[in-house]
Design a protein around this motif. Sequence first.
Motif, PDB file in Angstrom:
ATOM      1  N   VAL A 166      -2.322   2.628   0.567  1.00 19.34           N
ATOM      2  CA  VAL A 166      -1.817   1.410   0.841  1.00 19.34           C
ATOM      3  C   VAL A 166      -2.004   0.200   1.498  1.00 19.34           C
ATOM      4  CG1 VAL A 166       0.297   0.148   0.077  1.00 19.34           C
ATOM      5  CG2 VAL A 166      -0.089   2.524  -0.501  1.00 19.34           C
ATOM      6  N   TYR A 167      -1.706   0.319   2.776  1.00 16.97           N
ATOM      7  CA  TYR A 167      -1.906  -0.644   3.477  1.00 16.97           C
ATOM      8  C   TYR A 167      -3.976  -0.715   3.900  1.00 16.97           C
ATOM      9  CZ  TYR A 167       1.807  -0.934   6.755  1.00 16.97           C
ATOM     10  OH  TYR A 167       3.137  -0.868   7.055  1.00 16.97           O
ATOM     11  N   ASP A 168      -4.412  -0.088   3.703  1.00 13.33           N
ATOM     12  CA  ASP A 168      -5.921   0.279   2.824  1.00 13.33           C
ATOM     13  C   ASP A 168      -5.781  -0.997   1.866  1.00 13.33           C
ATOM     14  OD1 ASP A 168      -9.123   1.005   3.951  1.00 13.33           O
ATOM     15  OD2 ASP A 168      -8.755   0.941   2.106  1.00 13.33           O
ATOM     16  N   ALA A 169      -5.518  -0.735   0.580  1.00 14.04           N
ATOM     17  CA  ALA A 169      -5.923  -1.757  -0.261  1.00 14.04           C
ATOM     18  C   ALA A 169      -5.368  -2.882   0.099  1.00 14.04           C
ATOM     19  CB  ALA A 169      -4.698  -0.506  -1.361  1.00 14.04           C
ATOM     20  N   MET A 170      -4.896  -3.289   0.796  1.00 13.71           N
ATOM     21  CA  MET A 170      -3.389  -4.339   0.886  1.00 13.71           C
ATOM     22  C   MET A 170      -4.779  -5.630   1.536  1.00 13.71           C
ATOM     23  SD  MET A 170       0.347  -4.565   0.523  1.00 13.71           S
ATOM     24  CE  MET A 170       0.720  -3.154   2.498  1.00 13.71           C
ATOM     25  N   ALA A 171      -5.247  -4.625   2.496  1.00  8.71           N
ATOM     26  CA  ALA A 171      -6.002  -5.302   3.764  1.00  8.71           C
ATOM     27  C   ALA A 171      -7.414  -6.111   2.610  1.00  8.71           C
ATOM     28  CB  ALA A 171      -6.537  -4.648   4.395  1.00  8.71           C
ATOM     29  N   LYS A 172      -7.921  -5.469   2.070  1.00  8.62           N
ATOM     30  CA  LYS A 172      -9.144  -5.034   0.973  1.00  8.62           C
ATOM     31  C   LYS A 172      -8.523  -6.343  -0.625  1.00  8.62           C
ATOM     32  CE  LYS A 172     -11.691  -0.877   2.339  1.00  8.62           C
ATOM     33  NZ  LYS A 172     -12.032   0.075   2.219  1.00  8.62           N
ATOM     34  N   SER A 173      -7.337  -6.155  -0.962  1.00  5.88           N
ATOM     35  CA  SER A 173      -6.536  -7.152  -1.851  1.00  5.88           C
ATOM     36  C   SER A 173      -7.495  -9.071  -1.219  1.00  5.88           C
ATOM     37  CB  SER A 173      -5.588  -7.271  -1.903  1.00  5.88           C
ATOM     38  OG  SER A 173      -4.408  -7.712  -1.367  1.00  5.88           O
ATOM     39  N   ASP A 174      -6.764  -9.645  -2.883  1.00  3.87           N
ATOM     40  CA  ASP A 174      -7.025 -11.156  -3.033  1.00  3.87           C
ATOM     41  C   ASP A 174      -5.478 -12.078  -1.944  1.00  3.87           C
ATOM     42  OD1 ASP A 174      -5.801 -10.394  -5.062  1.00  3.87           O
ATOM     43  OD2 ASP A 174      -6.850 -11.929  -6.153  1.00  3.87           O
ATOM     44  N   ILE A 500       4.202   2.595   0.575  1.00  2.88           N
ATOM     45  CA  ILE A 500       3.884   2.942   1.142  1.00  2.88           C
ATOM     46  C   ILE A 500       3.682   4.358   1.147  1.00  2.88           C
ATOM     47  CG2 ILE A 500       1.348   2.643   3.236  1.00  2.88           C
ATOM     48  CD1 ILE A 500       3.697  -0.317   3.775  1.00  2.88           C
ATOM     49  N   SER A 501       4.554   5.059   1.492  1.00  2.12           N
ATOM     50  CA  SER A 501       4.433   6.751   1.284  1.00  2.12           C
ATOM     51  C   SER A 501       5.527   7.921   1.462  1.00  2.12           C
ATOM     52  CB  SER A 501       3.496   6.807   2.863  1.00  2.12           C
ATOM     53  OG  SER A 501       4.513   6.548   4.195  1.00  2.12           O
ATOM     54  N   SER A 502       6.027   7.024   1.205  1.00  6.08           N
ATOM     55  CA  SER A 502       7.689   7.409   1.590  1.00  6.08           C
ATOM     56  C   SER A 502       7.943   7.949  -0.152  1.00  6.08           C
ATOM     57  CB  SER A 502       9.136   6.511   1.837  1.00  6.08           C
ATOM     58  OG  SER A 502       8.905   6.485   3.788  1.00  6.08           O
ATOM     59  N   LYS A 536       7.644   7.629  -9.391  1.00  7.07           N
ATOM     60  CA  LYS A 536       7.166   8.593  -9.483  1.00  7.07           C
ATOM     61  C   LYS A 536       5.374   8.083  -8.417  1.00  7.07           C
ATOM     62  CE  LYS A 536       4.179   8.343 -13.501  1.00  7.07           C
ATOM     63  NZ  LYS A 536       5.602   7.094 -14.072  1.00  7.07           N
ATOM     64  N   ASN A 537       5.470   6.956  -8.043  1.00  8.80           N
ATOM     65  CA  ASN A 537       3.899   6.265  -7.708  1.00  8.80           C
ATOM     66  C   ASN A 537       4.168   5.284  -6.447  1.00  8.80           C
ATOM     67  OD1 ASN A 537       1.492   6.633  -9.398  1.00  8.80           O
ATOM     68  ND2 ASN A 537       2.922   6.082 -11.489  1.00  8.80           N
ATOM     69  N   ARG A 538       3.268   5.514  -5.351  1.00 10.44           N
ATOM     70  CA  ARG A 538       3.266   5.020  -4.458  1.00 10.44           C
ATOM     71  C   ARG A 538       2.282   3.949  -4.801  1.00 10.44           C
ATOM     72  NH1 ARG A 538       6.458   7.922  -4.434  1.00 10.44           N
ATOM     73  NH2 ARG A 538       7.429   6.454  -4.864  1.00 10.44           N
ATOM     74  N   GLY A 539       2.742   2.941  -4.243  1.00 13.96           N
ATOM     75  CA  GLY A 539       1.573   1.483  -3.943  1.00 13.96           C
ATOM     76  C   GLY A 539       1.986   0.209  -3.246  1.00 13.96           C
ATOM     77  N   PHE A 540       1.458  -0.870  -3.856  1.00 12.48           N
ATOM     78  CA  PHE A 540       2.402  -2.585  -3.312  1.00 12.48           C
ATOM     79  C   PHE A 540       2.817  -3.151  -4.921  1.00 12.48           C
ATOM     80  CE2 PHE A 540      -2.232  -2.784  -3.350  1.00 12.48           C
ATOM     81  CZ  PHE A 540      -2.396  -4.536  -3.776  1.00 12.48           C
ATOM     82  N   ASN A 549       3.991 -20.916 -13.258  1.00 10.53           N
ATOM     83  CA  ASN A 549       4.513 -19.703 -13.489  1.00 10.53           C
ATOM     84  C   ASN A 549       4.211 -18.813 -12.787  1.00 10.53           C
ATOM     85  OD1 ASN A 549       3.967 -17.125 -15.415  1.00 10.53           O
ATOM     86  ND2 ASN A 549       1.701 -17.019 -14.116  1.00 10.53           N
ATOM     87  N   ALA A 550       4.824 -16.925 -12.977  1.00  7.26           N
ATOM     88  CA  ALA A 550       4.707 -16.429 -11.516  1.00  7.26           C
ATOM     89  C   ALA A 550       4.170 -14.665 -12.288  1.00  7.26           C
ATOM     90  CB  ALA A 550       6.351 -16.092 -10.672  1.00  7.26           C
ATOM     91  N   ASN A 551       3.355 -14.083 -11.924  1.00 11.62           N
ATOM     92  CA  ASN A 551       4.174 -12.626 -11.943  1.00 11.62           C
ATOM     93  C   ASN A 551       3.480 -11.405 -11.344  1.00 11.62           C
ATOM     94  OD1 ASN A 551       0.734 -10.389 -12.555  1.00 11.62           O
ATOM     95  ND2 ASN A 551       1.760 -11.315 -14.324  1.00 11.62           N
ATOM     96  N   ALA A 552       4.005 -10.912 -11.760  1.00 11.09           N
ATOM     97  CA  ALA A 552       4.005  -9.263 -11.168  1.00 11.09           C
ATOM     98  C   ALA A 552       3.154  -8.449 -10.987  1.00 11.09           C
ATOM     99  CB  ALA A 552       5.725  -9.673 -10.751  1.00 11.09           C
ATOM    100  N   GLN A 553       2.880  -8.130 -10.437  1.00  9.39           N
ATOM    101  CA  GLN A 553       2.268  -6.665 -10.557  1.00  9.39           C
ATOM    102  C   GLN A 553       2.362  -5.328  -9.510  1.00  9.39           C
ATOM    103  OE1 GLN A 553      -2.794  -7.032  -9.702  1.00  9.39           O
ATOM    104  NE2 GLN A 553      -3.085  -7.930 -11.884  1.00  9.39           N
ATOM    105  N   TRP A 554       2.679  -4.658 -10.402  1.00  3.21           N
ATOM    106  CA  TRP A 554       2.516  -2.787  -9.456  1.00  3.21           C
ATOM    107  C   TRP A 554       1.101  -2.500  -9.100  1.00  3.21           C
ATOM    108  CZ3 TRP A 554       6.365  -5.595 -12.451  1.00  3.21           C
ATOM    109  CH2 TRP A 554       7.279  -5.905 -11.592  1.00  3.21           C
ATOM    110  N   ASN A 555       0.878  -2.484  -8.395  1.00  4.85           N
ATOM    111  CA  ASN A 555      -0.336  -1.723  -7.582  1.00  4.85           C
ATOM    112  C   ASN A 555      -0.270  -0.307  -7.457  1.00  4.85           C
ATOM    113  OD1 ASN A 555      -3.206  -3.861  -8.060  1.00  4.85           O
ATOM    114  ND2 ASN A 555      -0.848  -4.955  -7.115  1.00  4.85           N
ATOM    115  N   PHE A 556      -1.070   0.762  -8.164  1.00  6.68           N
ATOM    116  CA  PHE A 556      -0.076   2.321  -7.532  1.00  6.68           C
ATOM    117  C   PHE A 556      -2.010   2.314  -7.110  1.00  6.68           C
ATOM    118  CE2 PHE A 556       3.422   1.969 -10.497  1.00  6.68           C
ATOM    119  CZ  PHE A 556       4.099   0.959  -9.335  1.00  6.68           C
ATOM    120  N   ILE A 557      -1.707   3.792  -5.911  1.00  9.98           N
ATOM    121  CA  ILE A 557      -2.782   4.599  -5.020  1.00  9.98           C
ATOM    122  C   ILE A 557      -3.101   5.361  -5.810  1.00  9.98           C
ATOM    123  CG2 ILE A 557      -2.958   3.309  -2.758  1.00  9.98           C
ATOM    124  CD1 ILE A 557      -1.811   5.479  -2.180  1.00  9.98           C
TER     125      ILE A 557
END
Length: 576
Positions: A166-174, A500-502, A536-540, A549-557
């Motif tokens: 998840v940290y890797d994915a956030m590092a590569k996000s916008d 992130i992992s728990s 069930k999922n891990r992510g950010f 406007n505000a948008n919430a987006q759940w990203n799962f690995i």
Amino acid sequence: MNRRKFFKQTLMAGGGLVLAPLYVSCNNDDDTVSPDPAPAILEGFTIEGFDHGVASFDPTESSIILWTRFPFAENVTLEVASDSQFSTILRTEVLTPTSDTDFTIAVDVQELPSNQKLYYRFFNEERKFSSVVGETITLPKAGEAVNKVTLAVASCANYQAGLFNVYDAMAKSDADVIVHLGDYIYETAPGEFGTNASTAELDRFHDPANEIITLNDYRGRYKQYRLDKSLQLAHQKKPFICVWDDHEVANDAYKDGAANHTEGAEGSFEERKQTAIRVYSEFIPIRTSDPSLIYRSFDFGNLLSLHMLDTRITGRDRQVDITNFFTLQGFDAASFGQALLDPTRRMLGDQQLGWVSNSIQSSNAEWQLLGQQVLMAKMLIPAELLQKLQAIIAETQLLGQPRPETLLTYNNCTTELLDIKLKQIAGLPLTPVENARITTVLPYNLDAWDGYAVERERLFASFANKKVISLAGDTHNAWYSDVKNLNGDKVATEVATASISSSGFEAFLPPDPSAILGFEISFTTLIDDLIYFDAKNRGFLKVVLTPGNANAQWNFISTLTDENYTLDIAQSIDIA
């Protein structure tokens, strides 16, 4: 050196512990500024010695805290540039790490241009060692028109539970900034919470090999986490804005104790807490005059104000324990209600509550965001179902899995309650018994704001005429809820990130997708204010704010056991 502005906070507690890292305020009038341009790759240097990486924290419109660790009492040079080639160097500072702060260095670089991408590196001339190049930003000026801000929101990274993909994915996000809501480390010993079938294969047992209590223990655990390459990449690529939760000290901590602390066996909780705060400030420096007070605000132009809270240590009274109200005669609802609605109980404490209330009301930004640890929305579950869920969790912890008859009882109860709830939603008449079954509710989690309902209403009063979004972590699961006051009026929206992992609720449920889906549907149906739930999922969580406007987006690995993961957007919701 006498012209440099050194800032070091001390607190005479727990044996006179120093609670902040070497923390230098670097301004234009420091001894060394803007030397001749240096090449992007320092000739004759190797990328080594700075084994715990680089990091940046707490950006403002004109400053950023830059961090590294160099395990030698030798001069380290910091360079900050406006370009990746370091052809335009904005600041240079020479520092000497010491053992007092475990050789960590934190520099508050000030008087920087606003709303700019920056690059930085540390190097040691004597050994010809250099760090990697870090990337960070400064924020827009206060009141400046801003078209878009993107935040990556995360919490709960247990090293033993799996890879930090998840940290890797956030590092590569916008994302512009990573907002970390706590449980950056876990205090538990190898084999305890977080350990699973993959821990040994991945060689991710906690180090040191015990529950951390001493100064060296806490330092060792942070150093283990900061050796993780995915976490290092996230810190290298994005500035962090952080608050702690409980596991940075001990599980279910409050201001005077914790569930995972026994005074007789483990010594003074106050000393342990101050030790944990000291080490936190060494590895996660924040912009504060007192390392024990971490609540503070960040303004992103005219678009949003982010108010970071401490719902864990500063003012929290001990949690109400529902098990204390089960007697031989049954559940003592009257005493439980009296304890829960005690007007003297605090989550934030009067000082912090006054500060955040004033900060929200005085802000002219369009959006007000609360960066805080625990769920704020009401999570009220039919009492009979909650008791059966607690039985499943207890048996899983004791036996490794719930007994079949316990699962069957839970499933039957859920089916009956869902039938009644759907009748109510459809406007069909209910019998008094049916109505009582779905309206006799209890809080799912008394460690969250549901356990501090009176102070929560006081906080809600400051939301008047403001567009408020609560960011939450702690539960390891993803949630989206309306936040309503006691009158049933919506006062805010809450978006909560998965971990992130728990592990989440899936750890207590059968490994059957249909069973987990049924569990999620039962929660969103039976809990009135809950709109979306993933168990069930891990992510950010990614929160994108624009004017209007505000948008919430759940990203799962896809996996915690393989570095080759995929990232999926599971849900995207526009916040009203």
